[in-house]
Design a protein around this motif. Structure first.
Motif, PDB file in Angstrom:
ATOM      1  N   SER A   1      -3.125   2.180  -7.570  1.00  0.00           N
ATOM      2  CA  SER A   1      -3.818   1.325  -6.630  1.00  0.00           C
ATOM      3  C   SER A   1      -2.949   0.095  -6.352  1.00  0.00           C
ATOM      4  O   SER A   1      -2.270  -0.392  -7.254  1.00  0.00           O
ATOM      5  CB  SER A   1      -5.130   0.899  -7.276  1.00  0.00           C
ATOM      6  OG  SER A   1      -5.587  -0.291  -6.738  1.00  0.00           O
TER       7      SER A   1
ATOM      8  N   GLU B   1       0.951   3.925  -3.098  1.00  0.00           N
ATOM      9  CA  GLU B   1       0.652   5.340  -2.886  1.00  0.00           C
ATOM     10  C   GLU B   1       1.808   6.218  -3.346  1.00  0.00           C
ATOM     11  O   GLU B   1       1.596   7.290  -3.903  1.00  0.00           O
ATOM     12  CB  GLU B   1       0.305   5.599  -1.427  1.00  0.00           C
ATOM     13  CG  GLU B   1      -1.076   5.073  -1.054  1.00  0.00           C
ATOM     14  CD  GLU B   1      -1.455   5.276   0.404  1.00  0.00           C
ATOM     15  OE1 GLU B   1      -0.615   5.745   1.203  1.00  0.00           O
ATOM     16  OE2 GLU B   1      -2.614   4.955   0.741  1.00  0.00           O
TER      17      GLU B   1
ATOM     18  N   ASP C   1     -11.805   3.011  -7.665  1.00  0.00           N
ATOM     19  CA  ASP C   1     -12.168   3.621  -6.385  1.00  0.00           C
ATOM     20  C   ASP C   1     -12.050   2.626  -5.236  1.00  0.00           C
ATOM     21  O   ASP C   1     -11.906   3.008  -4.090  1.00  0.00           O
ATOM     22  CB  ASP C   1     -13.603   4.146  -6.425  1.00  0.00           C
ATOM     23  CG  ASP C   1     -13.750   5.328  -7.366  1.00  0.00           C
ATOM     24  OD1 ASP C   1     -12.758   6.056  -7.581  1.00  0.00           O
ATOM     25  OD2 ASP C   1     -14.864   5.525  -7.894  1.00  0.00           O
TER      26      ASP C   1
ATOM     27  N   THR D   1       0.835  -1.199   0.000  1.00  0.00           N
ATOM     28  CA  THR D   1       0.000   0.000   0.000  1.00  0.00           C
ATOM     29  C   THR D   1       0.871   1.251   0.000  1.00  0.00           C
ATOM     30  O   THR D   1       0.623   2.193  -0.751  1.00  0.00           O
ATOM     31  CB  THR D   1      -0.940  -0.005   1.223  1.00  0.00           C
ATOM     32  OG1 THR D   1      -1.819  -1.123   1.114  1.00  0.00           O
ATOM     33  CG2 THR D   1      -1.753   1.267   1.315  1.00  0.00           C
TER      34      THR D   1
ATOM     35  N   ASN E   1      -6.890   2.738 -11.927  1.00  0.00           N
ATOM     36  CA  ASN E   1      -7.047   3.490 -10.673  1.00  0.00           C
ATOM     37  C   ASN E   1      -8.472   3.418 -10.128  1.00  0.00           C
ATOM     38  O   ASN E   1      -9.168   4.420 -10.016  1.00  0.00           O
ATOM     39  CB  ASN E   1      -6.602   4.940 -10.846  1.00  0.00           C
ATOM     40  CG  ASN E   1      -5.129   5.023 -11.121  1.00  0.00           C
ATOM     41  OD1 ASN E   1      -4.336   4.308 -10.521  1.00  0.00           O
ATOM     42  ND2 ASN E   1      -4.751   5.876 -12.052  1.00  0.00           N
TER      43      ASN E   1
ATOM     44  N   SER F   1     -10.691   0.869  -0.312  1.00  0.00           N
ATOM     45  CA  SER F   1     -10.921   2.074  -1.107  1.00  0.00           C
ATOM     46  C   SER F   1      -9.752   2.996  -0.831  1.00  0.00           C
ATOM     47  O   SER F   1      -9.023   2.835   0.138  1.00  0.00           O
ATOM     48  CB  SER F   1     -12.245   2.747  -0.724  1.00  0.00           C
ATOM     49  OG  SER F   1     -12.102   3.387   0.521  1.00  0.00           O
ATOM     50  N   HIS F   2      -9.587   3.971  -1.678  1.00  0.00           N
ATOM     51  CA  HIS F   2      -8.472   4.891  -1.467  1.00  0.00           C
ATOM     52  C   HIS F   2      -8.713   6.184  -2.198  1.00  0.00           C
ATOM     53  O   HIS F   2      -9.604   6.311  -3.018  1.00  0.00           O
ATOM     54  CB  HIS F   2      -7.156   4.260  -1.939  1.00  0.00           C
ATOM     55  CG  HIS F   2      -7.214   3.806  -3.356  1.00  0.00           C
ATOM     56  ND1 HIS F   2      -6.977   4.608  -4.419  1.00  0.00           N
ATOM     57  CD2 HIS F   2      -7.522   2.592  -3.868  1.00  0.00           C
ATOM     58  CE1 HIS F   2      -7.112   3.934  -5.525  1.00  0.00           C
ATOM     59  NE2 HIS F   2      -7.462   2.703  -5.229  1.00  0.00           N
TER      60      HIS F   2
ATOM     61  N   THR G   1      -3.836  -2.850  -6.333  1.00  0.00           N
ATOM     62  CA  THR G   1      -4.224  -3.911  -7.257  1.00  0.00           C
ATOM     63  C   THR G   1      -3.468  -3.833  -8.569  1.00  0.00           C
ATOM     64  O   THR G   1      -3.433  -4.800  -9.318  1.00  0.00           O
ATOM     65  CB  THR G   1      -5.734  -3.912  -7.554  1.00  0.00           C
ATOM     66  OG1 THR G   1      -6.110  -2.640  -8.066  1.00  0.00           O
ATOM     67  CG2 THR G   1      -6.535  -4.245  -6.319  1.00  0.00           C
ATOM     68  N   TYR G   2      -2.838  -2.700  -8.841  1.00  0.00           N
ATOM     69  CA  TYR G   2      -2.003  -2.575 -10.040  1.00  0.00           C
ATOM     70  C   TYR G   2      -0.992  -3.722 -10.098  1.00  0.00           C
ATOM     71  O   TYR G   2      -0.698  -4.245 -11.155  1.00  0.00           O
ATOM     72  CB  TYR G   2      -1.273  -1.224 -10.027  1.00  0.00           C
ATOM     73  CG  TYR G   2      -0.259  -1.089 -11.138  1.00  0.00           C
ATOM     74  CD1 TYR G   2      -0.635  -0.576 -12.369  1.00  0.00           C
ATOM     75  CD2 TYR G   2       1.063  -1.496 -10.961  1.00  0.00           C
ATOM     76  CE1 TYR G   2       0.285  -0.469 -13.401  1.00  0.00           C
ATOM     77  CE2 TYR G   2       1.981  -1.396 -11.988  1.00  0.00           C
ATOM     78  CZ  TYR G   2       1.591  -0.877 -13.204  1.00  0.00           C
ATOM     79  OH  TYR G   2       2.498  -0.783 -14.217  1.00  0.00           O
TER      80      TYR G   2
ATOM     81  N   GLU H   1     -10.729  -1.744  -4.308  1.00  0.00           N
ATOM     82  CA  GLU H   1      -9.983  -2.911  -4.769  1.00  0.00           C
ATOM     83  C   GLU H   1     -10.421  -4.151  -4.012  1.00  0.00           C
ATOM     84  O   GLU H   1     -10.102  -4.283  -2.847  1.00  0.00           O
ATOM     85  CB  GLU H   1      -8.495  -2.727  -4.513  1.00  0.00           C
ATOM     86  CG  GLU H   1      -7.968  -1.377  -4.826  1.00  0.00           C
ATOM     87  CD  GLU H   1      -6.666  -1.142  -4.108  1.00  0.00           C
ATOM     88  OE1 GLU H   1      -5.835  -2.053  -4.046  1.00  0.00           O
ATOM     89  OE2 GLU H   1      -6.489  -0.040  -3.592  1.00  0.00           O
TER      90      GLU H   1
END
Length: 182
Positions: free
Chosen positions: A59, A54, A103, A50, A101, A178-179, A61-62, A105
Motif C-alpha cells: 500500500s 503497486e 483495504d 502509487t 496491506n 482503497s486498492h 501508506t507503507y 488508506e
C-alpha cells in the motif's frame, strides 16, 4: 517525509531483491528519478508513489508508516504541525494504523496554492476526498469541478482522474484510497 519515503523505498526494494530497472519497467518512471527519490534528491507525487507501491505489492501508506512503532491510535503531537514541502506541491500525513496491506488508506493532504493543471491517471481501487479548507479542483474523465469545504469526491480509480489547487490559498483535505493488489 521525503526522507522516510526514500529510505523505505530502498529498503523494501532490496528486501524484494528488485532492481531500479525492474521498478522503472513496472511503473513507467525513469531509473534516474527512482534513484533520486531513494537518495532524497527528489520528492514524489501520490501518483508516482502509487505506481511504485503497486510495483512492490504494498500500500502507498507503507512509505508513511514507522514500521518499528506499531500503532492503531494515531495522535498528532501538535494540532498545527508545520509541513515541510521541500520540492513537492503536496504534503501527505498518514492517518493509518499498523494493519499490513490495509483495504483502504486514510491521509491528511495539504496542497500548496497556484498549481498548474495536472494530467489524469488511473490505478486500481477507489478514491475518496473530503475537503477541509480551500478550493480543490478535481478532474474525472472529461469533467472538472471545484470542491469547497464540506464537499466530497468518490470515484473508481480505474477511470481517468486527478486533483490540484489552482487558487491562491492552501487546500487541506482527507484523502482515502482503497486498492486491490493484482
Amino acid at each position: 517525509m521525503a526522507h522516510q519515503i526514500g529510505e523505505s523505498l530502498k529498503r523494501l526494494r532490496r528486501e524484494q531483491k528488485k532492481t531500479l530497472k525492474q521498478i522503472a519497467e513496472k511503473t513507467g518512471l525513469s531509473i534516474s528519478f527512482l534513484s533520486q527519490v531513494e537518495r532524497l534528491k527528489s520528492s514524489v507525487t501520490i501518483e508516482s508513489l502509487t505506481k511504485i507501491a503497486e510495483s512492490l505489492n504494498v500500500s502507498p501508506t507503507y512509505f508513511f508508516n514507522d514500521h518499528d512503532q506499531p500503532k492503531s491510535v494515531i495522535r498528532r503531537k501538535k494540532p498545527n504541525d508545520q509541513v515541510d514541502f521541500q520540492q513537492s506541491r503536496f504534503s501527505y500525513q498518514s492517518l493509518a494504523g499498523d494493519i499490513p496491506n490495509p483495504d483502504f488508506e486514510p491521509m491528511l493532504v495539504t496542497v500548496l496554492p497556484n498549481q498548474e493543471q495536472v494530467h489524469t491517471f488511473t490505478h486500481n481501487g477507489q478514491e475518496f476526498i473530503y475537503v477541509l479548507s480551500g478550493v480543490l479542483t478535481v478532474m474525472y474523465e472529461e469533467e472538472e469541478v471545484d470542491l469547497t469545504p464540506g464537499d466530497s469526491f468518490h470515484v473508481e480509480s480505474s477511470k481517468p482522474h486527478n486533483w490540484y489547487n489552482r487558487t491562491d490559498d492552501v487546500v487541506k483535505m482527507v484523502y482515502v484510497r482503497s486498492h486491490s493488489f493484482e
